[in-house]
Motif scaffolding. Structure first.
Motif, PDB file in Angstrom:
ATOM      1  N   ILE A  15       0.876  -1.393   0.006  1.00 33.22           N
ATOM      2  CA  ILE A  15       0.097  -0.010  -0.009  1.00 33.22           C
ATOM      3  C   ILE A  15       0.829   1.191  -0.008  1.00 33.22           C
ATOM      4  N   GLU A  16       1.886   1.169   0.860  1.00 34.34           N
ATOM      5  CA  GLU A  16       2.943   2.378   1.082  1.00 34.34           C
ATOM      6  C   GLU A  16       3.511   2.627  -0.335  1.00 34.34           C
ATOM      7  N   LEU A  17       3.877   1.318  -1.248  1.00 33.71           N
ATOM      8  CA  LEU A  17       4.354   1.560  -2.509  1.00 33.71           C
ATOM      9  C   LEU A  17       3.391   2.339  -3.572  1.00 33.71           C
ATOM     10  N   THR A  18       2.146   1.732  -3.545  1.00 31.65           N
ATOM     11  CA  THR A  18       0.947   2.117  -4.148  1.00 31.65           C
ATOM     12  C   THR A  18       0.597   3.688  -4.019  1.00 31.65           C
ATOM     13  N   MET A  19       0.918   4.209  -2.955  1.00 34.61           N
ATOM     14  CA  MET A  19       0.865   5.641  -2.548  1.00 34.61           C
ATOM     15  C   MET A  19       1.880   6.374  -3.224  1.00 34.61           C
ATOM     16  N   ALA A  20       2.891   5.739  -3.179  1.00 34.90           N
ATOM     17  CA  ALA A  20       4.162   6.669  -3.587  1.00 34.90           C
ATOM     18  C   ALA A  20       3.716   6.940  -5.078  1.00 34.90           C
ATOM     19  N   PHE A  21       3.041   5.909  -5.664  1.00 34.59           N
ATOM     20  CA  PHE A  21       2.767   6.215  -7.236  1.00 34.59           C
ATOM     21  C   PHE A  21       1.766   7.129  -7.329  1.00 34.59           C
ATOM     22  N   GLY A  24      -0.800  11.772  -2.720  1.00 27.14           N
ATOM     23  CA  GLY A  24      -0.598  13.404  -2.757  1.00 27.14           C
ATOM     24  C   GLY A  24      -1.827  13.800  -3.416  1.00 27.14           C
ATOM     25  N   THR A  25      -1.637  15.361  -3.265  1.00 22.95           N
ATOM     26  CA  THR A  25      -2.692  16.116  -3.611  1.00 22.95           C
ATOM     27  C   THR A  25      -3.102  16.042  -5.009  1.00 22.95           C
ATOM     28  N   TRP A  26      -2.076  16.071  -5.915  1.00 23.98           N
ATOM     29  CA  TRP A  26      -2.309  16.314  -7.368  1.00 23.98           C
ATOM     30  C   TRP A  26      -2.152  15.049  -8.390  1.00 23.98           C
ATOM     31  N   LYS A  27      -1.609  14.008  -7.943  1.00 22.01           N
ATOM     32  CA  LYS A  27      -1.432  12.814  -8.740  1.00 22.01           C
ATOM     33  C   LYS A  27      -2.692  12.164  -9.394  1.00 22.01           C
ATOM     34  N   MET A  28      -3.553  12.047  -8.249  1.00 20.62           N
ATOM     35  CA  MET A  28      -4.937  11.456  -8.744  1.00 20.62           C
ATOM     36  C   MET A  28      -5.783  12.340  -9.620  1.00 20.62           C
ATOM     37  N   PRO A  29      -5.919  13.686  -9.187  1.00 19.60           N
ATOM     38  CA  PRO A  29      -6.538  14.523 -10.111  1.00 19.60           C
ATOM     39  C   PRO A  29      -5.833  14.639 -11.767  1.00 19.60           C
ATOM     40  N   ILE A  30      -4.653  14.314 -11.773  1.00 20.16           N
ATOM     41  CA  ILE A  30      -3.946  14.528 -13.172  1.00 20.16           C
ATOM     42  C   ILE A  30      -4.074  13.196 -13.897  1.00 20.16           C
ATOM     43  N   ILE A  51      -4.139  24.161  -9.005  1.00 22.71           N
ATOM     44  CA  ILE A  51      -2.562  23.599  -8.967  1.00 22.71           C
ATOM     45  C   ILE A  51      -2.097  24.691  -9.693  1.00 22.71           C
ATOM     46  N   ASN A  52      -0.531  25.200  -9.226  1.00 22.77           N
ATOM     47  CA  ASN A  52       0.204  26.058  -9.937  1.00 22.77           C
ATOM     48  C   ASN A  52       0.959  25.414 -10.917  1.00 22.77           C
ATOM     49  N   ASP A  53       1.665  26.275 -12.040  1.00 21.38           N
ATOM     50  CA  ASP A  53       2.478  25.526 -13.014  1.00 21.38           C
ATOM     51  C   ASP A  53       3.605  24.787 -12.341  1.00 21.38           C
ATOM     52  N   LYS A  54       4.327  25.291 -11.525  1.00 21.72           N
ATOM     53  CA  LYS A  54       5.502  24.633 -10.866  1.00 21.72           C
ATOM     54  C   LYS A  54       4.921  23.095 -10.619  1.00 21.72           C
ATOM     55  N   MET A  55       3.963  23.128  -9.654  1.00 21.31           N
ATOM     56  CA  MET A  55       3.747  21.770  -9.204  1.00 21.31           C
ATOM     57  C   MET A  55       2.960  20.881 -10.228  1.00 21.31           C
TER      58      MET A  55
END
Length: 113
Positions: A15-21, A24-30, A51-55
């Protein structure tokens, strides 16, 4: 389950490995924004509020490095870049939908609007 190391980092469970992939706040929305096909950077920016451009740029690079998305650069003026899910990224969508459903359930039982 025994501890394991992936790319130099110690993990205590899958599960920890999955969450690394996908965590976070932005990976799932992307990833969700790419579920229907290739999307240009500017359209991703419009689709994901706050979300800002840098993030966005750093999260896209991280997802690309992890093999969740790929980018295609077109040699046009101005340059055009499309982002799309890889097979690994597509596989994550069902899980993300389940996490979303559970979040909606929690909001309902907790009375969050």
């Amino acid at each position: 389950m025994a501890n394991f190391t992936y790319q130099g980092r110690l993990y205590y469970n899958p599960i920890e490995l999955t969450m690394a992939f996908i965590g976070g706040t932005w990976k799932m929305p992307i990833l969700l924004a790419l579920r229907k096909g290739a999307v240009r950077y500017g359209d991703l920016r419009k689709t994901i509020p706050h979300i800002n451009d840098k993030m966005l740029y750093s999260q896209l690079r991280d997802l690309e490095k992890k093999g969740m998305i790929q980018r295609k650069v077109y040699q046009t003026k101005p340059p055009r870049v499309d982002y799309m899910l890889t097979e690994l990224g597509k596989k994550s969508i069902k899980l993300i939908d389940k996490i979303n459903n559970f979040g909606e359930y929690l909001m309902e039982v907790e009375g969050i609007e």
